[in-house]
Design a protein around this motif. Structure first.
Motif, mmCIF file in Angstrom:
data_model
loop_
_atom_site.group_PDB
_atom_site.id
_atom_site.type_symbol
_atom_site.label_atom_id
_atom_site.label_comp_id
_atom_site.label_asym_id
_atom_site.label_seq_id
_atom_site.Cartn_x
_atom_site.Cartn_y
_atom_site.Cartn_z
ATOM 1 N N SER A 16 0.859 -1.174 0.000
ATOM 2 C CA SER A 16 0.000 0.000 0.000
ATOM 3 C C SER A 16 0.894 1.221 0.000
ATOM 4 O O SER A 16 1.890 1.247 0.725
ATOM 5 C CB SER A 16 -0.899 0.008 1.238
ATOM 6 O OG SER A 16 -1.566 1.240 1.356
ATOM 7 N N TYR A 47 -7.881 2.102 -5.671
ATOM 8 C CA TYR A 47 -7.122 1.133 -4.886
ATOM 9 C C TYR A 47 -7.908 0.718 -3.647
ATOM 10 O O TYR A 47 -8.005 -0.472 -3.320
ATOM 11 C CB TYR A 47 -5.773 1.725 -4.492
ATOM 12 C CG TYR A 47 -4.940 0.801 -3.638
ATOM 13 C CD1 TYR A 47 -4.162 -0.191 -4.214
ATOM 14 C CD2 TYR A 47 -4.947 0.917 -2.251
ATOM 15 C CE1 TYR A 47 -3.408 -1.061 -3.428
ATOM 16 C CE2 TYR A 47 -4.197 0.063 -1.460
ATOM 17 C CZ TYR A 47 -3.433 -0.927 -2.055
ATOM 18 O OH TYR A 47 -2.694 -1.779 -1.268
ATOM 19 N N GLU A 77 -5.011 -6.996 -8.407
ATOM 20 C CA GLU A 77 -3.905 -6.096 -8.729
ATOM 21 C C GLU A 77 -3.182 -6.710 -9.926
ATOM 22 O O GLU A 77 -2.863 -7.900 -9.922
ATOM 23 C CB GLU A 77 -2.953 -5.939 -7.545
ATOM 24 C CG GLU A 77 -3.536 -5.139 -6.414
ATOM 25 C CD GLU A 77 -2.476 -4.617 -5.449
ATOM 26 O OE1 GLU A 77 -1.279 -4.667 -5.791
ATOM 27 O OE2 GLU A 77 -2.868 -4.151 -4.370
ATOM 28 N N ALA A 116 -3.808 2.172 -12.207
ATOM 29 C CA ALA A 116 -3.916 2.711 -10.860
ATOM 30 C C ALA A 116 -3.439 4.161 -10.849
ATOM 31 O O ALA A 116 -2.853 4.656 -11.810
ATOM 32 C CB ALA A 116 -3.088 1.870 -9.887
ATOM 33 N N HIS A 148 0.901 4.821 -7.235
ATOM 34 C CA HIS A 148 1.179 3.385 -7.277
ATOM 35 C C HIS A 148 2.186 3.012 -8.362
ATOM 36 O O HIS A 148 2.613 1.858 -8.422
ATOM 37 C CB HIS A 148 -0.118 2.610 -7.527
ATOM 38 C CG HIS A 148 -1.151 2.802 -6.477
ATOM 39 N ND1 HIS A 148 -1.245 2.006 -5.353
ATOM 40 C CD2 HIS A 148 -2.144 3.721 -6.374
ATOM 41 C CE1 HIS A 148 -2.258 2.418 -4.606
ATOM 42 N NE2 HIS A 148 -2.815 3.457 -5.196
#
Length: 214
Positions: free
Chosen positions: A18, A82, A94, A177, A181
């Motif tokens: 994250s 996300y 993902e 994303a 990210h």
């Protein structure tokens, strides 16, 4: 919560997949530089291999790969965030969209490499990232399906077909994303290094693939 559990929770929050705090550098919005011998042709491939930080980093260094973009694939929600994906319910994994020059590296070669960067025996995620959004898959369009399936059979034969659970799925829309990210391993080398060590990624890949692990 005990002091030991609290310390473990803090450590995990620092290294889990994250973005957390702002990245150390500005995100790159440009594709990789033109490489020697580049034909100018472009094709794309989409892989889900757990945390997209690792999938992206693994492919960016491969000769013939032009760019690798982190994002999401496989779900029903349009333009997912996300937070939506990791909370669950969207059906997305993902994933990383790899753009490559087919004159320098083939789609089959990319799929062959992908298997060596994941643990295809884990149906619930990858390494310390567990949950539906961290499941693995190769997303193949009709032109790619035969090569992806052949690559899967060859890889499964090496470690045992019954153990090999990562599927080849039909290609679906890929959603990039947010900028925070992208290029995470390159922009945050110390945090990414801590994440991979904490998760035991290298040791697990060696246990599955031996010296062939990528």
């Amino acid at each position: 919560m005990s002091r030991r559990l609290l310390l473990g929770f803090v450590l995990f929050s620092v290294v889990a997949c994250s973005p957390g705090d702002p990245a150390e550098g500005a995100p790159s919005t440009e594709a990789s530089a033109i490489q020697p011998g580049d034909s100018g042709r472009r094709e794309t491939a989409v892989f889900a291999g757990g945390c997209f930080w690792s999938v992206e980093a693994n492919f960016e260094a491969v000769p013939g790969v032009v760019s690798a973009v982190s994002g999401f694939a496989g779900g029903a929600t349009a333009s997912p965030s996300y937070d939506q994906v990791v909370r669950g319910g969207t059906g997305h994994l993902e994933a990383v969209q790899v753009t490559f020059d087919p004159a320098r590296i083939s789609y089959r070669q990319l799929v062959d490499r992908f298997w060596l960067t994941i643990d295809p025996t884990d149906p619930d995620g990858q390494f310390c990232d567990q949950g539906p959004s961290y499941a693995t898959a190769v997303f193949a369009d009709p032109r790619q399906k035969a090569a992806a399936e052949a690559s899967r059979r060859a890889a499964a034969a090496r470690i045992g077909t019954a153990r090999f659970v990562t599927p080849v799925r039909d290609a679906v829309r890929f959603w990039p994303a947010a900028a925070a990210h992208q290029d995470f391993a390159r922009r945050n080398p110390s945090r990414y290094g801590g994440y991979t060590r904490f998760c035991g990624r290298a040791a697990r890949l060696r246990a599955v693939w031996g010296d062939a692990a990528a």
